[in-house]
Design an enzyme around this catalytic site. Structure first.
Site, mmCIF file in Angstrom:
data_model
loop_
_atom_site.group_PDB
_atom_site.id
_atom_site.type_symbol
_atom_site.label_atom_id
_atom_site.label_comp_id
_atom_site.label_asym_id
_atom_site.label_seq_id
_atom_site.Cartn_x
_atom_site.Cartn_y
_atom_site.Cartn_z
ATOM 1 C CB THR A 125 -0.901 -0.013 1.259
ATOM 2 O OG1 THR A 125 -1.513 1.264 1.398
ATOM 3 C CG2 THR A 125 -0.121 -0.304 2.532
ATOM 4 C CG ASP A 126 -1.155 4.938 -1.022
ATOM 5 O OD1 ASP A 126 -1.687 4.306 -0.091
ATOM 6 O OD2 ASP A 126 -1.766 5.792 -1.702
ATOM 7 C CD GLU A 127 -3.239 3.631 4.571
ATOM 8 O OE1 GLU A 127 -2.972 3.479 5.771
ATOM 9 O OE2 GLU A 127 -4.398 3.681 4.137
ATOM 10 C CE1 TYR A 153 -3.534 -2.478 5.873
ATOM 11 C CE2 TYR A 153 -3.230 -0.157 5.375
ATOM 12 C CZ TYR A 153 -3.396 -1.452 4.947
ATOM 13 O OH TYR A 153 -3.406 -1.747 3.606
ATOM 14 C CE LYS A 157 -0.316 -4.509 3.086
ATOM 15 N NZ LYS A 157 -0.730 -5.848 2.566
HETATM 16 P P1 NAD Z 1 -10.137 -6.948 2.425
HETATM 17 O O1 NAD Z 1 -10.113 -6.644 3.881
HETATM 18 O O2 NAD Z 1 -11.353 -6.649 1.638
HETATM 19 O O3 NAD Z 1 -9.830 -8.506 2.214
HETATM 20 C C1 NAD Z 1 -8.843 -9.194 2.943
HETATM 21 C C2 NAD Z 1 -9.061 -10.689 2.722
HETATM 22 O O4 NAD Z 1 -7.988 -11.371 3.404
HETATM 23 C C3 NAD Z 1 -10.378 -11.222 3.288
HETATM 24 O O5 NAD Z 1 -10.991 -12.085 2.361
HETATM 25 C C4 NAD Z 1 -9.945 -11.993 4.537
HETATM 26 O O6 NAD Z 1 -10.798 -13.081 4.846
HETATM 27 C C5 NAD Z 1 -8.563 -12.466 4.123
HETATM 28 N N1 NAD Z 1 -7.705 -12.740 5.285
HETATM 29 C C6 NAD Z 1 -7.509 -11.953 6.369
HETATM 30 N N2 NAD Z 1 -6.677 -12.562 7.232
HETATM 31 C C7 NAD Z 1 -6.330 -13.748 6.671
HETATM 32 C C8 NAD Z 1 -5.488 -14.826 7.081
HETATM 33 N N3 NAD Z 1 -4.837 -14.793 8.259
HETATM 34 N N4 NAD Z 1 -5.353 -15.872 6.248
HETATM 35 C C9 NAD Z 1 -6.006 -15.931 5.061
HETATM 36 N N5 NAD Z 1 -6.831 -14.964 4.638
HETATM 37 C C10 NAD Z 1 -6.985 -13.876 5.437
HETATM 38 O O7 NAD Z 1 -8.852 -6.226 1.845
HETATM 39 P P2 NAD Z 1 -8.647 -5.490 0.425
HETATM 40 O O8 NAD Z 1 -9.097 -4.095 0.539
HETATM 41 O O9 NAD Z 1 -9.118 -6.369 -0.650
HETATM 42 O O10 NAD Z 1 -7.037 -5.440 0.401
HETATM 43 C C11 NAD Z 1 -6.305 -6.552 -0.108
HETATM 44 C C12 NAD Z 1 -4.824 -6.240 -0.006
HETATM 45 O O11 NAD Z 1 -4.534 -5.053 -0.738
HETATM 46 C C13 NAD Z 1 -4.341 -5.972 1.416
HETATM 47 O O12 NAD Z 1 -3.080 -6.558 1.563
HETATM 48 C C14 NAD Z 1 -4.255 -4.467 1.517
HETATM 49 O O13 NAD Z 1 -3.253 -4.096 2.428
HETATM 50 C C15 NAD Z 1 -3.872 -4.112 0.090
HETATM 51 N N6 NAD Z 1 -4.287 -2.787 -0.399
HETATM 52 C C16 NAD Z 1 -5.597 -2.398 -0.293
HETATM 53 C C17 NAD Z 1 -5.985 -1.172 -0.832
HETATM 54 C C18 NAD Z 1 -7.421 -0.698 -0.760
HETATM 55 O O14 NAD Z 1 -7.713 0.442 -1.146
HETATM 56 N N7 NAD Z 1 -8.379 -1.516 -0.319
HETATM 57 C C19 NAD Z 1 -5.038 -0.357 -1.465
HETATM 58 C C20 NAD Z 1 -3.711 -0.796 -1.533
HETATM 59 C C21 NAD Z 1 -3.351 -2.019 -1.002
HETATM 60 O O1 DAU Z 2 -4.138 4.014 0.453
HETATM 61 C C1 DAU Z 2 -4.384 2.640 0.418
HETATM 62 C C2 DAU Z 2 -5.205 2.234 1.619
HETATM 63 O O2 DAU Z 2 -6.523 2.721 1.389
HETATM 64 C C3 DAU Z 2 -5.222 0.732 1.854
HETATM 65 O O3 DAU Z 2 -3.930 0.314 2.168
HETATM 66 C C4 DAU Z 2 -6.181 0.378 2.990
HETATM 67 O O4 DAU Z 2 -6.270 -1.029 3.113
HETATM 68 C C5 DAU Z 2 -7.552 0.924 2.657
HETATM 69 O O5 DAU Z 2 -8.431 0.667 3.725
HETATM 70 C C6 DAU Z 2 -7.467 2.425 2.395
HETATM 71 O O6 DAU Z 2 -7.142 3.146 3.608
HETATM 72 P P1 DAU Z 2 -7.859 4.530 3.995
HETATM 73 O O7 DAU Z 2 -7.750 4.719 5.445
HETATM 74 O O8 DAU Z 2 -7.404 5.628 3.117
HETATM 75 O O9 DAU Z 2 -9.387 4.146 3.532
HETATM 76 P P2 DAU Z 2 -10.798 4.407 4.249
HETATM 77 O O10 DAU Z 2 -11.840 4.020 3.243
HETATM 78 O O11 DAU Z 2 -10.869 3.830 5.609
HETATM 79 O O12 DAU Z 2 -10.823 5.991 4.403
HETATM 80 C C7 DAU Z 2 -10.652 6.861 3.298
HETATM 81 C C8 DAU Z 2 -10.646 8.295 3.845
HETATM 82 O O13 DAU Z 2 -11.953 8.616 4.305
HETATM 83 C C9 DAU Z 2 -9.714 8.500 5.023
HETATM 84 O O14 DAU Z 2 -9.143 9.794 4.939
HETATM 85 C C10 DAU Z 2 -10.632 8.412 6.232
HETATM 86 C C11 DAU Z 2 -11.936 8.959 5.695
HETATM 87 N N1 DAU Z 2 -13.166 8.382 6.295
HETATM 88 C C12 DAU Z 2 -13.291 7.013 6.354
HETATM 89 C C13 DAU Z 2 -14.408 6.433 6.889
HETATM 90 C C14 DAU Z 2 -14.531 4.928 6.966
HETATM 91 C C15 DAU Z 2 -14.201 9.205 6.739
HETATM 92 O O15 DAU Z 2 -14.109 10.444 6.645
HETATM 93 N N2 DAU Z 2 -15.320 8.619 7.246
HETATM 94 C C16 DAU Z 2 -15.465 7.269 7.373
HETATM 95 O O16 DAU Z 2 -16.518 6.808 7.903
#
Ligand code: NAD
Ligand code: DAU
Length: 339
Positions: A125-127, A153, A157
């Protein structure tokens, strides 16, 4: 080609499985997922009968079970999506993030060392780069930006990323890492900003915006992320990190207002609530490397992607209504109840 996709019952992993089965119908895809609160088997119902697909319920921290699966399937490539992914939850309970995101990654890579693979790909992730100031729009995250994390988190990562690079240097494991910005699209769990706002709009509930809503995220349609990973695992250089993002920076409050308009709801639903602890201000990816080396560019414009996403949540109410009717209610109450 045998590919193990971990976390494939979650948001991005499931979209990646759909993308790969369509793009490479000759590949065998094995989805390994623990089915935590974020994993949903119904998400994969459309591919369950595909002979090229297999689902295995398994925890990536369970070393013996992971080794058994590697022995049985003899995978060529591992793409690790499995993680605890929600920042707010990591602030409440960090430990599970350390276990899954760090130890789980180590177990998978140990299995790769033991059984031999062509590529281990870590979905990051970019985080891991921390945040950028709002008053410096000229700054972007490059692959050289120092790791500087804010939340449990992102720290978990970043730790996993360091471990992946250490396995490359120490054991010569053929690894790659992608660091992507915020994804949106179908099957995203409704705890995340965009699906949470859609669900609350459709239920005429208040729309919680943290702080003043000025934080900036760099939004990417999920299929563009899947395409980037497909390119990296086939053509990306071993031992390298690739940033993935499409120069689509938007303030949270603007996203929420766009969704109110698209769903015909009043902005009066917007409620400013207490800010997230340690809230990162701005994320912004410089995707020059993946563009120059692999020719990747995002294909979906935000206007189109958000329309497709909203339509998907309208057409698939049962999917998210089932989720928010269960344990999620307790989560929502504890997270937003007295905020
Ligand atoms: P998500 O939370 O929707 O899905 C995570 C999945 O992993 C779920 O199906 C869960 O059951 C499974 N899981 C959790 N713990 C596990 C374990 N111990 N063993 C096996 N499976 C397990 O997450 P997402 O948003 O799809 O993100 C997927 C990946 O991409 C993550 O690694 C996250 O850090 C990364 N990522 C997410 C975003 C985003 O915007 N959502 C952006 C950049 C990177
Ligand atoms: O940048 C990549 C990341 O993006 C991934 O690595 C993470 O897994 C993914 O969850 C996401 O993280 P964020 O914290 O950016 O996403 P989230 O949807 O939780 O929040 C997006 C923005 O919105 C953040 O600035 C917090 C804000 N927010 C979020 C929620 C849930 C609100 O203002 N209200 C809310 O209820």
């Amino acid at each position: 080609m045998n590919i193990i996709v971990t976390g494939g019952a979650g948001f991005i992993g499931s979209n990646f499985i759909f993308y790969m089965l369509k793009k490479h119908p000759q590949y065998r895809i094995i989805c390994l997922d623990k089915l935590t609160y974020a994993g949903n088997l119904s998400t994969l119902s459309s591919v369950m009968d595909n002979p090229q697909f297999r689902f295995v319920k398994l925890d990536i921290c369970d070393r013996n079970a992971v080794y058994d699966l590697f022995e049985e399937e003899n995978p060529d490539i591992i793409v690790n999506f499995a993680a605890e992914s929600h920042v707010d939850r990591s602030i409440e309970e960090p430990e599970i993030f350390l276990n899954t995101n760090i130890i789980g990654t180590a177990v998978l890579m140990d299995a790769c060392r033991k059984y031999g693979i062509q590529r281990y790909h870590q979905v990051s992730t970019d985080e891991v780069y921390g945040d950028l100031p709002l008053d410096r729009p000229d700054l972007f995250f490059t692959e050289e930006t120092p790791i500087h994390t804010s939340s449990p988190y992102s720290s978990s990562k970043a730790s996993a990323d360091l471990l992946v690079l250490a396995y490359y240097r120490t054991y010569g494991l053929p690894v790659s890492i992608s660091r992507c910005s915020n994804n949106y699209g179908p099957y995203q769990f409704p705890e995340k900003l965009i699906p949470l706002i859609i669900a609350n709009c459709l239920n005429d509930k208040s729309l919680p915006v943290y702080g003043e809503g000025l934080n900036v995220r760099d939004w990417l349609y999920v299929d563009d992320h899947c395409k980037a990973i497909d390119l990296i695992i086939h053509k990306g250089r071993i031992g390298e990190v690739y940033n993935v993002g499409g120069h689509n920076e938007m303030k949270n409050i603007d996203i929420v207002k766009i969704m109110c308009e698209a769903l015909g709801k009043s902005e009066n639903l917007i409620t400013y609530v207490a800010d997230r602890k340690g809230h990162d201000m701005r994320y912004a990816i410089d995707p020059t490397k993946i563009h120059d080396e692999l020719g990747w560019l995002p294909e979906t414009k935000f206007e189109d992607g958000i329309q497709k996403t909203i339509q998907w949540y309208l057409d698939n109410r049962q999917w998210w209504e089932t989720i928010i009717s269960g344990e999620y209610q307790n989560y929502y109450e504890s997270m937003y109840g007295d905020r």
